[in-house]
Design an enzyme around this catalytic site. Sequence first.
Site, PDB file in Angstrom:
ATOM      1  N   ASP A 121       0.840  -1.180   0.000  1.00  0.00           N
ATOM      2  CA  ASP A 121       0.000   0.000   0.000  1.00  0.00           C
ATOM      3  C   ASP A 121       0.888   1.247   0.000  1.00  0.00           C
ATOM      4  O   ASP A 121       1.663   1.463   0.935  1.00  0.00           O
ATOM      5  CB  ASP A 121      -0.870  -0.039   1.264  1.00  0.00           C
ATOM      6  CG  ASP A 121      -1.917   1.043   1.269  1.00  0.00           C
ATOM      7  OD1 ASP A 121      -2.634   1.159   0.267  1.00  0.00           O
ATOM      8  OD2 ASP A 121      -1.992   1.785   2.259  1.00  0.00           O
ATOM      9  N   THR A 159      -3.121   5.409  -4.269  1.00  0.00           N
ATOM     10  CA  THR A 159      -2.015   6.214  -3.757  1.00  0.00           C
ATOM     11  C   THR A 159      -0.738   6.005  -4.575  1.00  0.00           C
ATOM     12  O   THR A 159      -0.039   6.967  -4.879  1.00  0.00           O
ATOM     13  CB  THR A 159      -1.731   5.881  -2.280  1.00  0.00           C
ATOM     14  OG1 THR A 159      -1.574   4.477  -2.141  1.00  0.00           O
ATOM     15  CG2 THR A 159      -2.856   6.320  -1.400  1.00  0.00           C
ATOM     16  N   THR A 160      -0.470   4.758  -4.951  1.00  0.00           N
ATOM     17  CA  THR A 160       0.736   4.500  -5.732  1.00  0.00           C
ATOM     18  C   THR A 160       0.618   5.168  -7.095  1.00  0.00           C
ATOM     19  O   THR A 160       1.556   5.830  -7.566  1.00  0.00           O
ATOM     20  CB  THR A 160       0.937   2.984  -5.914  1.00  0.00           C
ATOM     21  OG1 THR A 160       0.687   2.339  -4.667  1.00  0.00           O
ATOM     22  CG2 THR A 160       2.329   2.665  -6.375  1.00  0.00           C
ATOM     23  N   ASP A 189      -9.213  -0.014   0.939  1.00  0.00           N
ATOM     24  CA  ASP A 189      -9.189   0.351  -0.478  1.00  0.00           C
ATOM     25  C   ASP A 189     -10.516  -0.015  -1.138  1.00  0.00           C
ATOM     26  O   ASP A 189     -11.106   0.788  -1.867  1.00  0.00           O
ATOM     27  CB  ASP A 189      -8.055  -0.390  -1.213  1.00  0.00           C
ATOM     28  CG  ASP A 189      -6.680   0.187  -0.871  1.00  0.00           C
ATOM     29  OD1 ASP A 189      -6.621   1.143  -0.081  1.00  0.00           O
ATOM     30  OD2 ASP A 189      -5.678  -0.319  -1.410  1.00  0.00           O
TER      31      ASP A 189
HETATM   32  P1  ADP Z   1      -2.740   2.009  -6.120  1.00  0.00           P
HETATM   33  O1  ADP Z   1      -2.094   2.284  -4.805  1.00  0.00           O
HETATM   34  O2  ADP Z   1      -2.435   3.092  -7.095  1.00  0.00           O
HETATM   35  O3  ADP Z   1      -4.183   1.684  -6.014  1.00  0.00           O
HETATM   36  P2  ADP Z   1      -2.426  -0.727  -6.917  1.00  0.00           P
HETATM   37  O4  ADP Z   1      -1.280  -1.589  -6.554  1.00  0.00           O
HETATM   38  O5  ADP Z   1      -3.733  -1.000  -6.285  1.00  0.00           O
HETATM   39  O6  ADP Z   1      -1.970   0.737  -6.682  1.00  0.00           O
HETATM   40  O7  ADP Z   1      -2.583  -0.815  -8.489  1.00  0.00           O
HETATM   41  C1  ADP Z   1      -3.594  -0.148  -9.189  1.00  0.00           C
HETATM   42  C2  ADP Z   1      -3.408  -0.346 -10.682  1.00  0.00           C
HETATM   43  O8  ADP Z   1      -3.510  -1.730 -11.028  1.00  0.00           O
HETATM   44  C3  ADP Z   1      -4.487   0.369 -11.460  1.00  0.00           C
HETATM   45  O9  ADP Z   1      -3.922   1.000 -12.566  1.00  0.00           O
HETATM   46  C4  ADP Z   1      -5.408  -0.768 -11.889  1.00  0.00           C
HETATM   47  O10 ADP Z   1      -6.091  -0.474 -13.083  1.00  0.00           O
HETATM   48  C5  ADP Z   1      -4.452  -1.904 -12.071  1.00  0.00           C
HETATM   49  N1  ADP Z   1      -5.094  -3.220 -11.926  1.00  0.00           N
HETATM   50  C6  ADP Z   1      -5.701  -3.706 -10.831  1.00  0.00           C
HETATM   51  N2  ADP Z   1      -6.176  -4.966 -11.052  1.00  0.00           N
HETATM   52  C7  ADP Z   1      -5.848  -5.283 -12.319  1.00  0.00           C
HETATM   53  C8  ADP Z   1      -6.043  -6.442 -13.145  1.00  0.00           C
HETATM   54  N3  ADP Z   1      -6.679  -7.510 -12.698  1.00  0.00           N
HETATM   55  N4  ADP Z   1      -5.551  -6.401 -14.394  1.00  0.00           N
HETATM   56  C9  ADP Z   1      -4.899  -5.318 -14.847  1.00  0.00           C
HETATM   57  N5  ADP Z   1      -4.681  -4.198 -14.124  1.00  0.00           N
HETATM   58  C10 ADP Z   1      -5.147  -4.170 -12.878  1.00  0.00           C
HETATM   59 MG    MG Z   2      -5.163   0.001  -5.338  1.00  0.00          MG
END
Ligand code: ADP
Ligand code: MG
Length: 541
Positions: free
Chosen positions: A64, A97-98, A392
Amino acid sequence: MSKDTVQPIFIMPEGTQRTTGKTAQRNNIMAAKLVAETIRTTLGPKGMDKMLVDSMNDITVTNDGVTILEEMQIEHPAAKMIVEVAKTQEEEIGDGTTTAVVIAGELLRRAEELLDMEVHPTVIVKGYRLDETKAQELLNSMAESITEDDENVLKNIAATALTGKGAESAKEKLADIAIRAVKKVIEKKDSVKFNKDHIKLEKHIGGSVEDSELIEGVVIEKEAVHSGMPKIVENPKIALIDTPIEIKDTEIDAKIEIRDPAQMQAFLQQEENMLKSMVDKIANSGANVVFCQKGIDDLAQHFLSKKGIFAARRVKKSDMEAIARSTGAKIVSTLDELSENELGSAGKVEEVKLGEDEMTFVTGCKNPKSVTILIRGGTEHVVDEAKRALTDAIGDVAAALKYGKVVAGGGAPEIELAKGLRKFADSLSGREQLAVSAFANALEVIPRTLSENAGLDPIDMLTEIKAAHDKGEKWAGIDLFKGTIVDCWNAGVIEPLKIKTQAISSASEVARMILRIDDVIAGGKAPEPQMPPQGMPGMGY
Ligand code: ADP
Ligand code: MG
């Protein structure tokens, strides 16, 4: 003294550090980029986790973004500004956030390239501002609308938030819990309102994440004050009291002189009568469950238990408020105020032993405005990570319902946006155009990083995804598990629009702010507090 001698002039205190011009700019950009670089590898469902060890040797394992940045205790001022972006995102939505930080880092990296080409920072800042406005417009028009009844979409949103997190094994269960919880507490009067504090996340170690449950009511970490009290009260009448059920101590030191034993007896009897009458007031209101924010006297506990009333004491203020919201009880501050009207109702109040802990469940509330999610898991790390993942998911479902607009994920919206922004850049001229294109290119960092983190070739993926968008497939994105380009909407990778709009506006704002700085003046450190010279002879005090 000769006229030409120039005396040095000090306008700032000794120890002040100052960097100006290009050096200041480059240093700040470098620090900000470093922050983004650090959490970049955690982006997406295939992102890696980080293990953080604090000064107390406590360990956190997470992916996270905001948790990592907070634990890192970053000190560089520009880097801190980037951390603020993550915090804003966390406050506003809870997820993304990332994404926000990675975009901010990339905007700065692209700006640095322009600075190398002698484009003036103010031109870049202006271009980025134009871009941001246009980006918000484009995002809004590409988004899909949803309502509360689109169960399937909501499930996909929650599942997307949970994918790749530690708690993924119980994804369906947690997704379902998140959706039901949000639907219970969201208010839809004039405008849709959601307060994340109305969903209480109660952690409990023991069992597995699969055993987590939504409780339509409140769970508090308290037990009945007296062992003679009932363990279960069906259809309870609940009183919330924020005054002690004790005899008040006198404010001033008073002395009572007692000369014979009868007087002593009378005195104690008097105290007992007072406590009895307090308990009677509670019982007369019809209450059979009492949550008291303050203490309850031993004798009062005894009387309460004799009347078959369940009572818990020193209940946290936030718990009192949560019980009020879920049961409709009103918190009273004098016992005289207490009547049937102030009492709340629920299906059941029950003392439950979970592992080592005694807890009280207030459940079966008719129309709870506050609910509790009991998060279970084998170890503390599992429960903590499940809590973050659930935060989240809750944030995403709430943001989707609040704004009614969602987009697909997997890099699709970023590429669609970049395409739109490039078209917009064509309508401009000169150096601004450069800045606008730089912004568009920067957005590609999301699909690029997603591919890299999944072990895919980012260049191939970007080429394919862009080709699909050029053919008009607006939700074409990456299937990170198969390494192919798919329609991410149909694949069920869905996120609230607000994640993207918020991430882009905060990222662009911080990038512009950092670019405008050309002078960093850091005051000398405040003098260390002097240690008293206790038992340290010869230290020169
Ligand atoms: P954040 O802290 O930004 O939420 P995450 O590690 O949750 O970071 O990653 C979010 C990113 O991963 C988004 O761009 C989302 O569209 C992408 N994402 C999440 N699940 C999938 C999936 N099953 N296939 C492709 N992309 C995904
Ligand atoms: Mg996320």
